[in-house]
Design a protein around this motif. Structure first.
Motif, mmCIF file in Angstrom:
data_model
loop_
_atom_site.group_PDB
_atom_site.id
_atom_site.type_symbol
_atom_site.label_atom_id
_atom_site.label_comp_id
_atom_site.label_asym_id
_atom_site.label_seq_id
_atom_site.Cartn_x
_atom_site.Cartn_y
_atom_site.Cartn_z
ATOM 1 N N GLY A 98 -10.222 -0.895 15.548
ATOM 2 C CA GLY A 98 -10.764 -2.222 15.221
ATOM 3 C C GLY A 98 -12.009 -2.120 14.369
ATOM 4 O O GLY A 98 -12.929 -2.943 14.526
ATOM 5 N N PHE A 99 -12.072 -1.106 13.488
ATOM 6 C CA PHE A 99 -13.207 -0.849 12.600
ATOM 7 C C PHE A 99 -14.483 -0.555 13.381
ATOM 8 O O PHE A 99 -15.588 -0.731 12.858
ATOM 9 C CB PHE A 99 -13.423 -2.014 11.629
ATOM 10 N N LYS A 100 -14.341 -0.093 14.617
ATOM 11 C CA LYS A 100 -15.459 0.379 15.430
ATOM 12 C C LYS A 100 -15.204 1.844 15.792
ATOM 13 O O LYS A 100 -14.053 2.250 15.963
ATOM 14 C CB LYS A 100 -15.614 -0.456 16.711
ATOM 15 N N VAL A 101 -16.272 2.619 15.899
ATOM 16 C CA VAL A 101 -16.138 4.046 16.180
ATOM 17 C C VAL A 101 -15.507 4.236 17.556
ATOM 18 O O VAL A 101 -16.008 3.717 18.564
ATOM 19 C CB VAL A 101 -17.506 4.743 16.112
ATOM 20 N N LEU A 102 -14.391 4.967 17.577
ATOM 21 C CA LEU A 102 -13.708 5.259 18.832
ATOM 22 C C LEU A 102 -14.204 6.566 19.433
ATOM 23 O O LEU A 102 -14.645 6.612 20.578
ATOM 24 C CB LEU A 102 -12.193 5.313 18.601
ATOM 25 N N ASP A 103 -14.104 7.661 18.688
ATOM 26 C CA ASP A 103 -14.597 8.958 19.149
ATOM 27 C C ASP A 103 -14.941 9.807 17.934
ATOM 28 O O ASP A 103 -14.509 9.538 16.804
ATOM 29 C CB ASP A 103 -13.577 9.660 20.046
ATOM 30 N N MET A 104 -15.711 10.873 18.170
ATOM 31 C CA MET A 104 -16.149 11.765 17.110
ATOM 32 C C MET A 104 -16.194 13.196 17.639
ATOM 33 O O MET A 104 -16.431 13.418 18.828
ATOM 34 C CB MET A 104 -17.544 11.377 16.594
ATOM 35 N N VAL A 105 -15.951 14.137 16.728
ATOM 36 C CA VAL A 105 -16.079 15.557 17.053
ATOM 37 C C VAL A 105 -16.693 16.249 15.851
ATOM 38 O O VAL A 105 -16.374 15.956 14.697
ATOM 39 C CB VAL A 105 -14.707 16.180 17.417
ATOM 40 N N GLU A 106 -17.615 17.156 16.129
ATOM 41 C CA GLU A 106 -18.360 17.868 15.104
ATOM 42 C C GLU A 106 -17.843 19.301 15.015
ATOM 43 O O GLU A 106 -17.793 20.014 16.033
ATOM 44 C CB GLU A 106 -19.849 17.863 15.470
ATOM 45 N N LEU A 107 -17.465 19.748 13.812
ATOM 46 C CA LEU A 107 -16.967 21.104 13.584
ATOM 47 C C LEU A 107 -17.780 21.747 12.471
ATOM 48 O O LEU A 107 -17.906 21.170 11.379
ATOM 49 C CB LEU A 107 -15.476 21.081 13.207
ATOM 50 N N LEU A 108 -18.311 22.936 12.737
ATOM 51 C CA LEU A 108 -19.159 23.644 11.796
ATOM 52 C C LEU A 108 -18.335 24.726 11.104
ATOM 53 O O LEU A 108 -17.717 25.575 11.770
ATOM 54 C CB LEU A 108 -20.369 24.263 12.495
ATOM 55 N N VAL A 109 -18.307 24.710 9.779
ATOM 56 C CA VAL A 109 -17.503 25.626 8.985
ATOM 57 C C VAL A 109 -18.200 26.974 8.883
ATOM 58 O O VAL A 109 -19.423 27.046 8.653
ATOM 59 C CB VAL A 109 -17.249 25.044 7.587
ATOM 60 N N ASP A 110 -17.425 28.051 9.055
ATOM 61 C CA ASP A 110 -17.937 29.403 8.877
ATOM 62 C C ASP A 110 -17.861 29.754 7.382
ATOM 63 O O ASP A 110 -16.760 29.884 6.831
ATOM 64 C CB ASP A 110 -17.115 30.388 9.702
ATOM 65 N N PRO A 111 -18.986 29.916 6.679
ATOM 66 C CA PRO A 111 -18.924 30.139 5.225
ATOM 67 C C PRO A 111 -18.394 31.519 4.848
ATOM 68 O O PRO A 111 -17.925 31.710 3.721
ATOM 69 C CB PRO A 111 -20.381 29.967 4.789
ATOM 70 N N GLU A 112 -18.458 32.500 5.736
ATOM 71 C CA GLU A 112 -18.052 33.861 5.388
ATOM 72 C C GLU A 112 -16.534 33.996 5.288
ATOM 73 O O GLU A 112 -16.029 34.751 4.453
ATOM 74 C CB GLU A 112 -18.605 34.845 6.415
ATOM 75 N N THR A 113 -15.802 33.292 6.136
ATOM 76 C CA THR A 113 -14.333 33.403 6.140
ATOM 77 C C THR A 113 -13.649 32.283 5.367
ATOM 78 O O THR A 113 -12.425 32.273 5.268
ATOM 79 C CB THR A 113 -13.824 33.401 7.587
ATOM 80 N N ALA A 127 -6.928 0.751 23.031
ATOM 81 C CA ALA A 127 -6.375 1.353 21.815
ATOM 82 C C ALA A 127 -4.972 1.903 22.043
ATOM 83 O O ALA A 127 -4.155 1.933 21.121
ATOM 84 C CB ALA A 127 -7.295 2.464 21.319
ATOM 85 N N MET A 128 -4.671 2.351 23.264
ATOM 86 C CA MET A 128 -3.372 2.937 23.567
ATOM 87 C C MET A 128 -2.347 1.903 24.002
ATOM 88 O O MET A 128 -1.192 2.244 24.257
ATOM 89 C CB MET A 128 -3.523 3.988 24.670
#
Length: 329
Positions: A109-124, A250-251
């Motif tokens: 409904g154009f409102k934030v439902l959930d979020m997850v943060e992922l940090l990229v490994d620059p070496e691989t 939502a479900m």
């Protein structure tokens, strides 16, 4: 909480636009919005470009810098979601505390439902351009595979949330039939086994081209995979889970969409369809059996039965005579 402002359409074009954005029985394919923070590393810009290439045509990428903090004030994200009719967002930011950070956001409904943060490994990290081979055509649905016990955990955690987000991000539009020739590439996600509570296992993302080649020893073609890119390794960061009431809303499915269960038809353990039939009481004496030679009575048996029946009649006749003689006496 302020009530939702109702917009009344002034013409037919506006009404069609609002109806398309509103809730529907069969929802539109998920469009993903790609945004960047004021500080965004070159590695993250390459990652955004590659993810946008995999997601096309259901993707919108902005290059302008945006001073947004998703976990502190999501109002700006919700504005972008409603403005572009996007239900998912990938926000790239880089700082000293969280370098090369991708925030995956889902909306309801154009409102934030959930979020997850992922940090990229620059070496691989390896981009699409670093793999010198053919690429999958635009708009094809990929095969998605997940391996790792963390993805299958019975308790909700950051990895089960990441799996759900990846499924919504790459699954594309819903289709009734799939052409085998259209299965040209796959995206595989794997997670390492947890060794200690302090160090979280990494998530590995790999993309492969699917090639079929003739096999001289078999009638079916031999399937081979070739890495296409991008190659990404993620470390899990912060997580914002959905509220229980919002997730339940939502479900929720529209009425009439559930498959109607057929009476007396079930599925067994193997997966076969089993039916139960109720019949009335049967009279087995009227049952027509198959005429077989072995069941036919022989001539000797028939003569013995006739002789035995005649002897019984004589005994009964003699008994009647004796009774009359006794009465006359």
């Amino acid at each position: 909480m302020l009530p939702i402002r109702e917009i009344k359409p002034k013409n037919a074009r506006t009404k069609r636009f609002l109806d398309n954005k509103g809730p529907q029985i069969t929802e539109n394919p998920r469009t993903t919005l790609f945004l960047r923070y004021t500080s965004c590393s070159d590695i993250l810009q390459l990652v955004l470009t590659d993810l946008h290439a995999l997601k096309r045509p259901l993707a919108i990428k902005f290059s302008k810098k945006n001073s947004i903090h998703p976990f502190e004030d999501p109002a700006s994200l919700e504005f972008f979601s409603e403005k572009n009719d996007a239900s998912m967002m990938v926000f790239a930011s880089s700082s000293k505390k969280r370098p090369h950070c991708l925030t995956f956001v889902r909306f309801f409904g154009f409102k934030v439902l959930d979020m997850v943060e992922l940090l990229v490994d620059p070496e691989t990290m390896r981009t699409l351009a670093q793999f010198k081979n053919a690429k999958a055509a635009v708009g094809l649905k990929p095969l998605l595979s997940f391996s790792g016990s963390a993805f299958e955990s019975p308790h909700a955690n950051a990895y089960t949330l990441a799996k759900s987000v990846f499924l919504d991000l790459f699954k594309g539009p819903d289709v009734a039939n799939i052409d085998v020739e259209g299965l040209q590439y796959m995206i595989h996600f794997s997670v390492d086994e947890e060794e200690s509570d302090e160090v979280k296992p990494m998530i590995h993302m790999r993309s492969y081209l699917i090639k079929t080649k003739k096999d001289a020893k078999a009638t079916t073609p031999r399937v081979e995979v070739e890495e296409m890119g991008p190659r990404l390794d993620f470390r899990v960061g912060r997580v914002k889970e959905a509220d229980t009431d919002v997730w339940k809303e939502a479900m929720k499915k529209a009425k009439g969409q559930e498959a109607k269960s057929k009476k007396n038809v079930d599925m067994d353990v193997i997966g076969d369809k089993v039916g139960r039939i109720h019949v009335g009481k049967q009279d087995l004496s009227q049952l027509q059996t198959r005429k077989m030679k072995g069941l036919k009575r022989s001539r000797d048996v028939a003569d013995d039965e006739e002789a035995f029946a005649g002897a019984d009649d004589e005994v009964v006749h003699d008994a009647g005579k004796r009774s009359r003689v006794e009465v006359e006496a």
